[in-house]
Motif scaffolding. Structure first.
Motif, PDB file in Angstrom:
ATOM      1  N   ASP A 103      15.396  -5.614  28.998  1.00 47.67           N
ATOM      2  CA  ASP A 103      14.925  -6.849  29.645  1.00 47.67           C
ATOM      3  C   ASP A 103      14.699  -7.945  28.614  1.00 47.67           C
ATOM      4  OD1 ASP A 103      14.956  -5.456  31.961  1.00 47.67           O
ATOM      5  OD2 ASP A 103      12.826  -4.927  31.899  1.00 47.67           O
ATOM      6  N   LYS A 104      14.507  -7.530  27.356  1.00 44.02           N
ATOM      7  CA  LYS A 104      14.323  -8.502  26.275  1.00 44.02           C
ATOM      8  C   LYS A 104      15.551  -8.454  25.367  1.00 44.02           C
ATOM      9  CE  LYS A 104       9.331  -8.154  25.918  1.00 44.02           C
ATOM     10  NZ  LYS A 104       8.224  -7.688  25.080  1.00 44.02           N
ATOM     11  N   PRO A 105      15.776  -9.492  24.550  1.00 44.72           N
ATOM     12  CA  PRO A 105      16.900  -9.412  23.608  1.00 44.72           C
ATOM     13  C   PRO A 105      16.766  -8.185  22.710  1.00 44.72           C
ATOM     14  CG  PRO A 105      16.055 -11.649  23.708  1.00 44.72           C
ATOM     15  CD  PRO A 105      15.086 -10.795  24.493  1.00 44.72           C
ATOM     16  N   ILE A 106      17.856  -7.475  22.550  1.00 49.48           N
ATOM     17  CA  ILE A 106      17.880  -6.270  21.702  1.00 49.48           C
ATOM     18  C   ILE A 106      18.354  -6.695  20.316  1.00 49.48           C
ATOM     19  CG2 ILE A 106      19.029  -4.034  21.354  1.00 49.48           C
ATOM     20  CD1 ILE A 106      19.349  -4.061  24.531  1.00 49.48           C
ATOM     21  N   THR A 107      17.500  -6.508  19.322  1.00 56.19           N
ATOM     22  CA  THR A 107      17.886  -6.921  17.974  1.00 56.19           C
ATOM     23  C   THR A 107      18.641  -5.786  17.272  1.00 56.19           C
ATOM     24  OG1 THR A 107      15.778  -6.211  17.002  1.00 56.19           O
ATOM     25  CG2 THR A 107      15.932  -8.504  17.722  1.00 56.19           C
ATOM     26  N   VAL A 108      19.687  -6.178  16.574  1.00 53.51           N
ATOM     27  CA  VAL A 108      20.491  -5.203  15.818  1.00 53.51           C
ATOM     28  C   VAL A 108      20.719  -5.779  14.429  1.00 53.51           C
ATOM     29  CG1 VAL A 108      22.611  -3.837  15.755  1.00 53.51           C
ATOM     30  CG2 VAL A 108      21.664  -4.541  17.967  1.00 53.51           C
ATOM     31  N   GLU A 109      20.341  -5.008  13.414  1.00 53.25           N
ATOM     32  CA  GLU A 109      20.494  -5.500  12.040  1.00 53.25           C
ATOM     33  C   GLU A 109      20.832  -4.319  11.123  1.00 53.25           C
ATOM     34  OE1 GLU A 109      16.582  -6.869  10.521  1.00 53.25           O
ATOM     35  OE2 GLU A 109      15.767  -5.994  12.355  1.00 53.25           O
ATOM     36  N   PRO A 110      21.302  -4.599   9.922  1.00 54.54           N
ATOM     37  CA  PRO A 110      21.641  -3.488   9.023  1.00 54.54           C
ATOM     38  C   PRO A 110      20.400  -2.737   8.554  1.00 54.54           C
ATOM     39  CG  PRO A 110      22.009  -5.610   7.952  1.00 54.54           C
ATOM     40  CD  PRO A 110      21.608  -5.913   9.347  1.00 54.54           C
TER      41      PRO A 110
END
Ligand code: FES
Length: 251
Positions: free
Chosen positions: A101-108
């Protein structure tokens, strides 16, 4: 009465699709030194995995998005990344389990140099792995048959055989973030796997390697590594056992 079997097209038509936002950390040194966060909105079945979402973005929206993956089934360890602030394997993380429902953060993963987008330089990680001699060492007395081991002796290091070298543990460790010199949990886990193997004869040597200023004593027992391990290895416990073996010289 036989249960009707849905074909793939029917299954797709009945899936409960949602619109999810993936907020991905982007970095392309060939274009700029700047790091940016970019949002991608996609329509996807929440029962799919983060890796499926990344494929969808790469294949349908932005072919320059760069990440590693190979097996897609939690075996090769190549797709560890920080998803919503926590290290996970993208291929083992269902979208429905991480609050879409919220932005899903993806990072290294942290603590290793980012080469592009979600790809980091794994060489320092693998160097630490190589440094602990991750192979069976036996001298003389060459057996004419396999080296036998009791079930109890095999059990002693069973947990640490599960490591897939994804670096989720090492890159979740604050000591490793600090200067990257610490061997890190994964190297110690792999040392443990051989130190406690009754057939191996280089336990003392591995213990001395880990007795270094950047070795096992730098562990601050934060348990981040245990929480991060996608294989459920009791990483902190393994590190404690190596520390104890260094003191008692019993293994
Ligand atoms: S792609 Fe191999 S572990 Fe995820």
């Amino acid at each position: 009465m036989a249960t009707p079997v849905m074909d793939k097209a029917q299954a797709t038509a009945t899936a409960d699709y949602i619109t999810a936002t993936f907020r991905i950390r982007r970095f392309n040194p060939e274009e700029s030194d700047a790091v940016i966060w970019e949002d991608f909105q996609i329509t996807i079945d929440p029962k799919e995995r983060v890796l499926d979402a990344l494929h969808k973005i790469k294949w349908d929206t932005d072919g320059t998005l760069t990440f590693r993956r190979s097996c897609a089934h939690g075996i090769c360890g190549s797709d560890a990344m920080r998803i919503n602030g926590r290290n996970r394997l993208a291929c083992k993380t269902l979208i429905k389990d991480i609050n879409p429902d919220k932005p899903i953060t993806v990072e290294p993963i942290k603590g290793l140099t980012v080469l592009k987008d979600l790809v980091v330089d794994m060489e320092p990680f693998f160097q630490a792995f190589r440094d602990v001699m991750p192979f069976l060492v036996t001298e003389g007395n060459e057996p004419t048959r396999e080296r036998l081991q009791s079930a109890e002796d095999r059990e002693r290091f069973d947990d640490t055989t599960k490591c897939i070298l994804c670096a989720a543990c090492t890159s979740s460790c604050p000591v490793f973030w600090n200067d990257g010199q610490y061997f890190g949990p994964a190297a110690i886990v792999n040392a443990h796997r051989f130190i406690f193997d009754s057939r191996d004869e280089a336990g003392e040597q591995r213990l001395e390697i880990l007795n270094d200023k950047d070795g096992v004593w730098r562990c601050r027992t934060t348990f981040n590594c245990t929480d991060a391990c996608p294989r459920g290895i009791e990483v902190t416990k393994a590190i404690q056992e190596v520390k104890r073996a260094l003191i008692t010289r019993r293994f």
